[in-house]
Design an enzyme around this catalytic site. Structure first.
Site, short mmCIF file in Angstrom:
data_model
loop_
_atom_site.label_atom_id
_atom_site.label_comp_id
_atom_site.label_asym_id
_atom_site.label_seq_id
_atom_site.Cartn_x
_atom_site.Cartn_y
_atom_site.Cartn_z
CB ILE A 36 -78.38 -12.41 -1.67
CG1 ILE A 36 -78.27 -11.83 -0.27
CG2 ILE A 36 -77.66 -11.57 -2.70
CD1 ILE A 36 -76.86 -11.83 0.28
CG ASN A 97 -76.92 -14.49 -16.69
OD1 ASN A 97 -77.62 -14.39 -17.69
ND2 ASN A 97 -77.31 -14.06 -15.50
CG HIS A 110 -75.58 -19.17 -10.92
ND1 HIS A 110 -74.25 -18.90 -11.15
CD2 HIS A 110 -76.24 -18.02 -11.22
CE1 HIS A 110 -74.11 -17.66 -11.56
NE2 HIS A 110 -75.31 -17.10 -11.62
#
Ligand code: 5GP
Length: 126
Positions: A36, A97, A110
């Site tokens: 996003i 991360n 992710h």
């Protein structure tokens, strides 16, 4: 090792269809969609559909089918966004991360795929 998965995290909500995303690819075990707040011309997030918090959680506990599906989806995303590092492509960086020191914001595993410009050095020292 126990991993506590928070079903209210934003990617769990995307997987349930509760909030929209811009998907690039969906397979039986994996979803890829655009970040996003992109930090490069191409910034795609690849996530397993299963309830995994971090990459080490995923690679420790996911089934072989989930892991292979995820890996193949990553390759397909790279091809789809022109991020191959071969055959004339300019390449990309994949980042994941994990936890506090990894500064993970969303607690659902992710992989970021960043491409479309030089991505800079691997890590900052701050
Ligand atoms: P992390 O810091 O956990 O590795 O990265 C989380 C990423 O998720 C950030 O790059 C952030 O921009 C992205 N993100 C956060 N909320 C949303 C959302 O609702 N939709 C999408 N597509 N990406 C999001």
């Amino acid at each position: 090792m126990a991993y506590d998965y928070d079903d209210t995290n934003i990617f769990a909500r995307i997987l349930r269809g509760e909030i929209p995303s811009t998907p690039l690819l969906e397979t039986v075990h994996t979803l890829a969609f655009r970040d996003i707040a992109p930090q490069a011309p191409e910034h795609v997030l690849v996530i397993p559909k299963g309830r995994y918090v971090t990459y080490d959680h995923f690679f420790a506990e996911a089934s072989d089918a989930e892991i292979v599906d995820f890996a193949r989806a990553v390759a397909k995303v790279c091809a789809a966004i022109g991020a191959e590092a071969h055959s004339g492509g300019k390449g990309s960086r994949a980042i994941t991360n994990a936890g506090e020191h990894g500064v993970q914001e969303v607690p659902h595993f992710h992989l970021h795929i960043l491409a479309g410009r030089p991505i800079g050095r691997m890590i900052s020292r701050d």
